[in-house]
Design a protein around this motif. Structure first.
Motif, short mmCIF file in Angstrom:
data_model
loop_
_atom_site.label_atom_id
_atom_site.label_comp_id
_atom_site.label_asym_id
_atom_site.label_seq_id
_atom_site.Cartn_x
_atom_site.Cartn_y
_atom_site.Cartn_z
N LEU A 46 61.30 -4.91 18.19
CA LEU A 46 61.87 -6.13 17.62
C LEU A 46 61.62 -6.26 16.13
O LEU A 46 60.57 -5.89 15.63
CB LEU A 46 61.30 -7.35 18.34
CG LEU A 46 61.56 -7.44 19.84
CD1 LEU A 46 60.83 -8.63 20.44
CD2 LEU A 46 63.04 -7.51 20.13
N LEU A 51 65.94 -10.36 16.23
CA LEU A 51 65.65 -11.51 17.10
C LEU A 51 66.66 -12.62 16.91
O LEU A 51 67.13 -13.22 17.88
CB LEU A 51 64.23 -12.03 16.85
CG LEU A 51 63.12 -11.34 17.60
CD1 LEU A 51 61.77 -11.87 17.15
CD2 LEU A 51 63.28 -11.49 19.09
N HIS A 54 69.82 -11.51 18.59
CA HIS A 54 69.69 -11.57 20.05
C HIS A 54 69.78 -13.00 20.56
O HIS A 54 70.52 -13.29 21.51
CB HIS A 54 68.36 -10.94 20.48
CG HIS A 54 68.05 -11.14 21.92
ND1 HIS A 54 68.79 -10.56 22.93
CD2 HIS A 54 67.10 -11.89 22.53
CE1 HIS A 54 68.30 -10.93 24.11
NE2 HIS A 54 67.27 -11.74 23.88
N VAL A 55 69.04 -13.90 19.95
CA VAL A 55 69.06 -15.30 20.40
C VAL A 55 70.45 -15.90 20.20
O VAL A 55 70.93 -16.67 21.04
CB VAL A 55 67.95 -16.13 19.71
CG1 VAL A 55 68.07 -17.60 20.05
CG2 VAL A 55 66.58 -15.60 20.13
N GLU A 151 64.31 -19.39 26.25
CA GLU A 151 64.56 -18.11 25.57
C GLU A 151 64.30 -18.25 24.06
O GLU A 151 63.67 -17.39 23.45
CB GLU A 151 66.00 -17.68 25.84
CG GLU A 151 66.39 -16.38 25.20
CD GLU A 151 66.19 -15.16 26.07
OE1 GLU A 151 66.36 -14.06 25.53
OE2 GLU A 151 65.85 -15.28 27.26
N HIS A 155 61.24 -16.36 21.96
CA HIS A 155 61.51 -15.48 20.83
C HIS A 155 61.00 -16.05 19.51
O HIS A 155 60.69 -15.29 18.58
CB HIS A 155 62.98 -15.11 20.77
CG HIS A 155 63.37 -14.17 21.88
ND1 HIS A 155 62.68 -12.99 22.13
CD2 HIS A 155 64.34 -14.22 22.81
CE1 HIS A 155 63.22 -12.37 23.15
NE2 HIS A 155 64.23 -13.09 23.59
N HIS A 158 57.63 -14.63 19.43
CA HIS A 158 57.68 -13.23 19.00
C HIS A 158 57.88 -13.14 17.49
O HIS A 158 57.23 -12.35 16.82
CB HIS A 158 58.85 -12.50 19.69
CG HIS A 158 58.72 -12.38 21.15
ND1 HIS A 158 59.80 -12.36 21.99
CD2 HIS A 158 57.64 -12.26 21.96
CE1 HIS A 158 59.40 -12.24 23.24
NE2 HIS A 158 58.08 -12.18 23.24
#
Length: 173
Positions: A46, A51, A54-55, A151, A155, A158
């Motif tokens: 990642l 990120l 992706h989100v 979600e 993230h 992260h």
């Protein structure tokens, strides 16, 4: 006035939770160059730009699911090698992409989701797409929105770790 300012009750709570976690996620990218947003700073694949991408994709797909059902989601059973490569690239900020571009795309998806939250029947149910991890048959719009919030929050955590590993900056603390 924004959607959040004109919405009350449960919908306002959902919008507030989304806004909070979106802020924590995007705040991790403050002041970064495109190159920094591409860097992997942990053993994970990642990066911060990936990120955000992706989100954005997750939120866009799940919001479409609320309206259109399982047909709006990827069909994991029929994915090709090229589909899996494209999915893998969804976690990277590619050389032809910019951090500003992925942040703008995320902002647009967030705006559309917020509009949906303000109007959708939260009790409306859609059958889940077939996927190895789907152990339930269907989710309500409310459940999908809670999934988007979870979600995003996961993230954001992260992203905070990646940013701290990159240059010591923290989202909180």
């Amino acid at each position: 006035m924004t959607t959040a300012e004109t919405t009350t009750g449960e919908r306002a709570d959902l919008l507030a939770a989304l806004a909070k976690h979106r802020f924590f996620l995007t705040f991790t990218t403050r002041g970064l160059t495109d190159e920094q947003a591409r860097l992997r700073t942990t053993v994970s694949e990642l990066c911060l730009g990936g990120l955000i991408k992706h989100v954005t994709s997750v939120e866009r797909d799940w919001a479409a699911f609320i309206v259109e059902g399982a047909s709006a989601m990827p069909n994991f059973a029929e994915m090709t090698e090229a589909d899996f490569k494209q999915r893998e690239d969804g976690f990277k900020l590619l050389p032809d992409e910019t951090l500003a571009g992925v942040l703008a795309a995320y902002e647009e998806v967030a705006r559309r989701t917020d509009e949906l939250v303000a109007t959708v029947d939260l009790d409306a149910v859609q059958e889940l797409p077939k996927a190895p991890w789907n152990t339930e048959r269907a989710w309500s719009a409310r459940r999908v929105l809670l999934h988007i919030i979870a979600e995003t929050a996961q993230h954001a955590g992260h992203a905070d770790i990646i940013r701290e590993s990159l240059d010591g900056q923290k989202t909180m603390g």
